[in-house]
Design a protein around this motif. Structure first.
Motif, short mmCIF file in Angstrom:
data_model
loop_
_atom_site.label_atom_id
_atom_site.label_comp_id
_atom_site.label_asym_id
_atom_site.label_seq_id
_atom_site.Cartn_x
_atom_site.Cartn_y
_atom_site.Cartn_z
N ALA A 11 -50.54 72.17 49.26
CA ALA A 11 -50.59 71.70 48.22
C ALA A 11 -49.37 70.92 47.55
CB ALA A 11 -50.66 72.82 47.05
N PRO A 12 -49.50 69.80 46.62
CA PRO A 12 -48.49 69.10 46.05
C PRO A 12 -47.45 69.82 45.62
CG PRO A 12 -50.44 68.32 45.51
CD PRO A 12 -50.94 69.75 46.02
N GLY A 13 -46.23 69.59 45.57
CA GLY A 13 -44.99 69.90 45.05
C GLY A 13 -44.71 68.96 43.77
N PRO B 117 -51.58 78.71 45.65
CA PRO B 117 -52.83 78.78 44.99
C PRO B 117 -53.64 79.92 45.17
CG PRO B 117 -52.26 76.96 46.26
CD PRO B 117 -51.43 77.75 46.78
N SER B 118 -54.58 80.32 44.18
CA SER B 118 -55.10 81.39 44.34
C SER B 118 -56.42 81.43 45.32
CB SER B 118 -56.00 81.91 43.05
OG SER B 118 -56.93 80.97 42.47
N PRO B 119 -56.81 82.43 45.96
CA PRO B 119 -57.79 82.17 46.71
C PRO B 119 -58.98 81.62 46.18
CG PRO B 119 -56.99 84.39 46.89
CD PRO B 119 -56.43 83.82 45.80
N LEU B 120 -59.51 81.86 45.00
CA LEU B 120 -60.59 80.90 44.13
C LEU B 120 -60.19 79.41 44.08
CD1 LEU B 120 -63.29 81.17 43.22
CD2 LEU B 120 -62.32 82.03 41.06
N GLU B 121 -59.23 79.35 43.65
CA GLU B 121 -58.72 77.73 43.62
C GLU B 121 -58.86 77.26 45.07
OE1 GLU B 121 -55.58 78.32 40.04
OE2 GLU B 121 -54.81 78.25 42.12
N THR B 122 -58.41 77.79 45.98
CA THR B 122 -58.58 77.34 47.46
C THR B 122 -60.21 77.12 47.84
OG1 THR B 122 -56.50 78.33 48.04
CG2 THR B 122 -57.78 77.75 49.56
N GLU B 123 -60.87 78.16 47.49
CA GLU B 123 -62.22 78.15 47.82
C GLU B 123 -62.78 76.76 47.26
OE1 GLU B 123 -65.18 79.14 50.35
OE2 GLU B 123 -63.14 79.91 50.18
N ILE B 124 -62.45 76.72 45.70
CA ILE B 124 -63.22 75.63 45.10
C ILE B 124 -62.68 74.38 45.69
CG2 ILE B 124 -63.23 74.42 42.94
CD1 ILE B 124 -62.68 77.08 41.41
N CYS B 125 -61.55 74.21 46.15
CA CYS B 125 -61.13 72.78 46.56
C CYS B 125 -61.49 72.66 48.20
CB CYS B 125 -59.64 72.50 46.65
SG CYS B 125 -58.86 72.54 44.94
N ARG B 126 -61.86 73.66 49.06
CA ARG B 126 -62.23 73.76 50.25
C ARG B 126 -63.24 72.76 50.78
NH1 ARG B 126 -63.19 77.21 54.72
NH2 ARG B 126 -62.50 79.08 53.80
N PRO B 127 -64.53 72.22 49.86
CA PRO B 127 -65.44 71.49 50.22
C PRO B 127 -64.74 70.02 50.46
CG PRO B 127 -66.34 73.18 48.81
CD PRO B 127 -64.76 73.19 48.66
N PHE B 128 -64.00 69.62 49.53
CA PHE B 128 -63.39 68.42 49.40
C PHE B 128 -62.58 68.10 50.51
CE2 PHE B 128 -64.03 69.45 44.87
CZ PHE B 128 -65.19 68.34 44.62
N PRO C 67 -50.06 73.40 41.61
CA PRO C 67 -50.02 74.69 40.92
C PRO C 67 -48.77 74.60 40.22
CG PRO C 67 -50.54 74.75 43.51
CD PRO C 67 -50.16 73.56 43.35
N PRO C 68 -49.10 75.05 38.88
CA PRO C 68 -47.83 75.34 37.97
C PRO C 68 -46.73 76.15 38.71
CG PRO C 68 -49.99 75.90 36.98
CD PRO C 68 -50.26 75.99 38.44
N GLY C 69 -45.56 75.45 38.61
CA GLY C 69 -44.29 76.40 39.16
C GLY C 69 -44.31 76.22 40.46
N VAL D 126 -53.73 67.79 62.53
CA VAL D 126 -52.46 68.65 62.64
C VAL D 126 -52.59 69.43 61.22
CG1 VAL D 126 -49.94 68.72 62.49
CG2 VAL D 126 -51.24 67.15 64.05
N THR D 127 -52.54 70.70 61.11
CA THR D 127 -52.39 71.44 60.09
C THR D 127 -50.86 71.93 59.88
OG1 THR D 127 -53.03 73.63 61.53
CG2 THR D 127 -54.87 72.46 60.26
N LEU D 128 -50.49 71.93 58.96
CA LEU D 128 -49.20 71.89 58.43
C LEU D 128 -48.91 73.37 57.67
CD1 LEU D 128 -48.03 68.43 57.26
CD2 LEU D 128 -47.58 69.46 59.45
N GLY D 129 -48.70 74.31 58.44
CA GLY D 129 -48.25 75.82 57.53
C GLY D 129 -49.35 76.44 57.92
N ASN D 130 -48.99 77.82 57.09
CA ASN D 130 -50.14 78.99 57.26
C ASN D 130 -51.46 78.82 56.75
OD1 ASN D 130 -50.20 81.43 58.80
ND2 ASN D 130 -49.67 82.57 57.06
N PRO D 131 -51.22 78.45 55.15
CA PRO D 131 -52.74 78.16 54.45
C PRO D 131 -53.62 77.24 54.98
CG PRO D 131 -50.66 78.52 52.95
CD PRO D 131 -49.98 78.14 54.55
N SER D 132 -53.03 76.29 55.30
CA SER D 132 -54.15 74.98 55.87
C SER D 132 -54.60 75.40 57.15
CB SER D 132 -53.32 73.67 55.99
OG SER D 132 -52.51 73.60 56.68
#
Length: 276
Positions: A132-134, A182-193, A176-178, A207-213
């Motif tokens: 996610a962006p910072g 991201p919450s699991p639901l926010e991630t799932e909503i963005c996943r298709p894109f 994400p604020p601060g 190349v996947t950078l980090g654990n979440p991606s």
């Protein structure tokens, strides 16, 4: 309280450091406000609100409907389904970006300043995906432009690449604020894109950078320290199989510089795969 004492300056410095660690990095207004002086105004607003409850009959000739303020959608499974339907409609990266810019099913959009879609060369054979962006990314609307982005640029340069020969994006296109996770639901909503993004991009190497991606795009629960350095496959909805190298996120490497050698080995594998 006088600020010009060593004790008070230390106290204020500690408070600012706490705010920064908590993600409070922007003021709501340009000037500080005395909340005590606003009490009469608050009372007046309360009186006005009470008055508005009384029914008022407006003349049909003079009645004008005020434009409705945009309202955030409720993030639920229906928004994830809607996201999948919209993502499938995109026939190229430009259409996908336009659909994402208009999408209102993720509330992160309403707290971010900019959509952070991608950076680099859309024709490059190498694609890198973070989480996610910072703050810096949110301000500029581009991924990986802060300290971790500067390190990523150096990592790419070490294998003879830069942003003219690589393409960079994130799973989550809004900050994400601060800088919270991201919450699991926010991630799932963005996943298709992001999945459609990869499918349209069709990189030779991902190349996947980090654990979440890594967990999202490789559909695994295995941690990044066990996954990194080993080739895996990302499969798109159309059946395309893309060689994928999981590696450590640059932000993690800034906190743990001793592990840069691990990422260096991973990038050497990427360089080798791209030359095949």
């Amino acid at each position: 309280m006088s600020v010009n004492t060593p004790k008070n300056r230390t106290l204020l410095s500690d408070i600012l450091a706490f705010y920064q660690a908590a993600g409070v990095d922007e003021a709501l207004t340009e000037e500080p406000q005395n909340r005590l002086q606003q009490q009469p105004e608050a009372a007046q607003r309360t009186a006005d609100a009470s008055a508005e409850k009384e029914p008022v009959k407006a003349s049909p000739a003079t009645s004008v409907a005020a434009p409705a303020a945009p309202r955030a959608a409720i993030p639920d499974e229906s928004q994830a389904i809607r996201a999948r339907e919209l993502a499938r409609q995109a026939q190229n990266l430009e259409e996908l970006k336009a659909l994402l810019a208009d999408f209102d099913g993720c509330n992160l959009k309403y707290t971010a300043k900019n959509l952070v879609f991608a950076d680099g060369n859309p024709e490059a054979d190498l694609m890198l995906v973070g989480e996610a962006p910072g703050r810096d990314e949110d301000l500029q609307g581009l991924p990986f432009v802060g300290r971790s982005g500067q390190l990523l640029d150096r990592m790419l340069a070490a294998i003879g690449r830069d942003r003219t020969t690589a393409y960079i994006s994130n799973v989550i296109p809004w900050r994400p604020p601060g800088n919270r996770d991201p919450s699991p639901l926010e991630t799932e909503i963005c996943r298709p894109f992001i999945e459609r993004h990869i499918e349209l991009k069709r990189p030779k190497v991902l190349v996947t950078l980090g654990n979440p991606s890594t967990k999202l795009l490789l559909n695994t629960q295995t941690g990044i320290m066990r996954m990194r350095g080993t080739w895996a496959i990302h499969r798109t909805a159309s059946g395309l199989e893309i060689p994928t190298m999981p590696t450590l996120h640059p932000a993690y490497l800034l906190r743990n510089p001793a592990h840069k050698k691990l990422a260096w080995r991973d990038f050497l594998e990427v360089k080798k795969k791209l030359s095949e």
